[in-house]
Design an enzyme around this catalytic site. Sequence first.
Site, PDB file in Angstrom:
ATOM      1  N   GLY A   8      -6.138  37.593 -35.993  1.00  0.00           N
ATOM      2  CA  GLY A   8      -6.025  36.635 -34.887  1.00  0.00           C
ATOM      3  C   GLY A   8      -5.318  37.255 -33.692  1.00  0.00           C
ATOM      4  O   GLY A   8      -4.583  36.586 -32.963  1.00  0.00           O
ATOM      5  N   GLY A  11      -5.405  35.677 -30.222  1.00  0.00           N
ATOM      6  CA  GLY A  11      -4.970  34.287 -30.105  1.00  0.00           C
ATOM      7  C   GLY A  11      -3.655  34.135 -29.364  1.00  0.00           C
ATOM      8  O   GLY A  11      -3.108  35.106 -28.826  1.00  0.00           O
ATOM      9  N   GLN A  12      -3.148  32.893 -29.381  1.00  0.00           N
ATOM     10  CA  GLN A  12      -1.952  32.584 -28.586  1.00  0.00           C
ATOM     11  C   GLN A  12      -0.755  33.434 -29.023  1.00  0.00           C
ATOM     12  O   GLN A  12      -0.066  34.008 -28.194  1.00  0.00           O
ATOM     13  CB  GLN A  12      -1.607  31.096 -28.710  1.00  0.00           C
ATOM     14  CG  GLN A  12      -0.542  30.665 -27.708  1.00  0.00           C
ATOM     15  CD  GLN A  12       0.223  29.418 -28.135  1.00  0.00           C
ATOM     16  OE1 GLN A  12       0.099  28.943 -29.260  1.00  0.00           O
ATOM     17  NE2 GLN A  12       1.000  28.886 -27.220  1.00  0.00           N
ATOM     18  N   ASP A  34      -9.451  40.797 -34.799  1.00  0.00           N
ATOM     19  CA  ASP A  34      -9.821  39.439 -34.415  1.00  0.00           C
ATOM     20  C   ASP A  34     -11.320  39.312 -34.626  1.00  0.00           C
ATOM     21  O   ASP A  34     -12.035  40.317 -34.650  1.00  0.00           O
ATOM     22  CB  ASP A  34      -9.464  39.191 -32.935  1.00  0.00           C
ATOM     23  CG  ASP A  34      -9.415  37.700 -32.589  1.00  0.00           C
ATOM     24  OD1 ASP A  34      -8.305  37.164 -32.459  1.00  0.00           O
ATOM     25  OD2 ASP A  34     -10.497  37.077 -32.468  1.00  0.00           O
ATOM     26  N   ILE A  35     -11.795  38.069 -34.749  1.00  0.00           N
ATOM     27  CA  ILE A  35     -13.245  37.870 -34.914  1.00  0.00           C
ATOM     28  C   ILE A  35     -13.977  38.233 -33.623  1.00  0.00           C
ATOM     29  O   ILE A  35     -15.149  38.580 -33.631  1.00  0.00           O
ATOM     30  CB  ILE A  35     -13.551  36.418 -35.373  1.00  0.00           C
ATOM     31  CG1 ILE A  35     -14.963  36.322 -35.936  1.00  0.00           C
ATOM     32  CG2 ILE A  35     -13.313  35.418 -34.234  1.00  0.00           C
ATOM     33  CD1 ILE A  35     -15.214  35.100 -36.782  1.00  0.00           C
ATOM     34  N   ARG A  36     -13.223  38.173 -32.514  1.00  0.00           N
ATOM     35  CA  ARG A  36     -13.814  38.536 -31.221  1.00  0.00           C
ATOM     36  C   ARG A  36     -13.920  40.048 -31.084  1.00  0.00           C
ATOM     37  O   ARG A  36     -13.090  40.784 -31.615  1.00  0.00           O
ATOM     38  CB  ARG A  36     -12.955  38.016 -30.070  1.00  0.00           C
ATOM     39  CG  ARG A  36     -13.180  36.532 -29.818  1.00  0.00           C
ATOM     40  CD  ARG A  36     -12.106  35.968 -28.930  1.00  0.00           C
ATOM     41  NE  ARG A  36     -11.035  35.400 -29.759  1.00  0.00           N
ATOM     42  CZ  ARG A  36     -10.058  34.638 -29.269  1.00  0.00           C
ATOM     43  NH1 ARG A  36     -10.005  34.370 -27.983  1.00  0.00           N
ATOM     44  NH2 ARG A  36      -9.144  34.136 -30.067  1.00  0.00           N
ATOM     45  N   TYR A 142      -5.372  20.054 -41.118  1.00  0.00           N
ATOM     46  CA  TYR A 142      -4.564  21.223 -40.747  1.00  0.00           C
ATOM     47  C   TYR A 142      -3.282  21.249 -41.580  1.00  0.00           C
ATOM     48  O   TYR A 142      -2.905  22.283 -42.145  1.00  0.00           O
ATOM     49  CB  TYR A 142      -4.251  21.135 -39.253  1.00  0.00           C
ATOM     50  CG  TYR A 142      -3.411  22.251 -38.695  1.00  0.00           C
ATOM     51  CD1 TYR A 142      -3.892  23.549 -38.611  1.00  0.00           C
ATOM     52  CD2 TYR A 142      -2.129  21.996 -38.204  1.00  0.00           C
ATOM     53  CE1 TYR A 142      -3.124  24.567 -38.069  1.00  0.00           C
ATOM     54  CE2 TYR A 142      -1.359  23.000 -37.655  1.00  0.00           C
ATOM     55  CZ  TYR A 142      -1.858  24.290 -37.597  1.00  0.00           C
ATOM     56  OH  TYR A 142      -1.094  25.288 -37.053  1.00  0.00           O
ATOM     57  N   LYS A 146      -1.846  23.842 -44.390  1.00  0.00           N
ATOM     58  CA  LYS A 146      -0.540  24.498 -44.222  1.00  0.00           C
ATOM     59  C   LYS A 146       0.330  24.332 -45.477  1.00  0.00           C
ATOM     60  O   LYS A 146       0.958  25.284 -45.926  1.00  0.00           O
ATOM     61  CB  LYS A 146       0.182  23.956 -42.978  1.00  0.00           C
ATOM     62  CG  LYS A 146      -0.432  24.444 -41.674  1.00  0.00           C
ATOM     63  CD  LYS A 146      -0.333  25.966 -41.555  1.00  0.00           C
ATOM     64  CE  LYS A 146      -1.051  26.522 -40.365  1.00  0.00           C
ATOM     65  NZ  LYS A 146      -1.100  27.991 -40.332  1.00  0.00           N
TER      66      LYS A 146
HETATM   67  N1  SER Z   1       0.959  23.853 -32.310  1.00  0.00           N
HETATM   68  C1  SER Z   1       0.220  23.507 -33.482  1.00  0.00           C
HETATM   69  C2  SER Z   1      -0.754  22.439 -33.214  1.00  0.00           C
HETATM   70  O1  SER Z   1      -0.494  21.641 -32.344  1.00  0.00           O
HETATM   71  C3  SER Z   1       1.157  23.079 -34.566  1.00  0.00           C
HETATM   72  O2  SER Z   1       1.188  24.037 -35.545  1.00  0.00           O
HETATM   73  O3  SER Z   1      -1.733  22.351 -33.865  1.00  0.00           O
END
Ligand code: SER
Length: 318
Positions: A8, A11-12, A34-36, A142, A146
């Site tokens: 990743g 990513g951010q 990354d996948i990109r 999500y 986690k």
């Molecule tokens: N920043 C994340 C989200 O909003 C939380 O892990 O999904």
Amino acid sequence: MKTILVTGACGQIGSELVTKLRSLYGEDHVVATDIRVAVDNPAQGDGPYETLDVTDGKQFLEIAKKYQVDAVIHLAALLSAKAEANPQRAWHLNMTGLVNGLETARELQCQFFTPSSIAAFGPSTPQDQTPQDTIQRPNTIYGVTKVSGELLCDYYYQRFNVDTRGVRFPGLISYVTPPGGGTTDYAVEIYYHAVQHKKYTSYIAAGTKMDMMYMPDALDAIVQLMEADPTKLVHRNAFNISAMSFAPEDVAAAIRARIPEFLLTFDVDPIRQRIAESWPNSIDSRCAVDEWGFRPRYDLESMTKDMLDKLLARHRMP
Ligand code: SER
């Protein structure tokens, strides 16, 4: 000297983490994946880059073997709002990707880091000063991935002696790479809109508090935990960490100290609001402080100053 594989990487978190790790450990010692197909990111230098779909376990292992990595930092995942829009895809990417990362770490006996999130808590969790060890019954896909990930990382440590480590990140704020599809994204967007339009319409309602952290503190936390003395770690994975807790109107007030005419309005998105309400108002980071010395440098005021300085400078450039 160790070699670290980051998934990743575009990513951010990844885009800034790769830059930081390369400055600490050397360009050639950080394999960005990354996948990109590689994006041109001059800040990251010329270190190795590989295109990797983390759901492909064979490819994951091959790349890790090719560079003989000693550590995997696994960041590739779908965030909360995007995951809710496609739960099956979220489960596949977040869980299959994680299993492949853990299997790679087991095979190569290397260190493994992956972030959990405040999303690992749910409506029945105590909402204020949420303890490290508490009820975790999240009601988002999500969050389900986690919690499962936290348990799986503990399991790989206990069963296979893989040196797994991790934190529960709060919403992360930065001026470099925008997040994609999270519930806390408003806390990033608000700064961009303040600089560009002097106004912002929040999809999160007034009064909804969530934990947040400025990206430099998040990157420091990853490095610090990876380098922490393992004998001091009572918990290994899923450390609560937070730097601040605020609601949309609190950020607006901090922005107004610099841009007095800034206007905040609301148009609440029921899906993301429901997610936000199921998460804690503020979490207790004491175990991270005691076990590996977590100490964030930025609060809301100092973060706001730095965000606005950086974004205003960029905005003023022709
Ligand atoms: N920043 C994340 C989200 O909003 C939380 O892990 O999904």
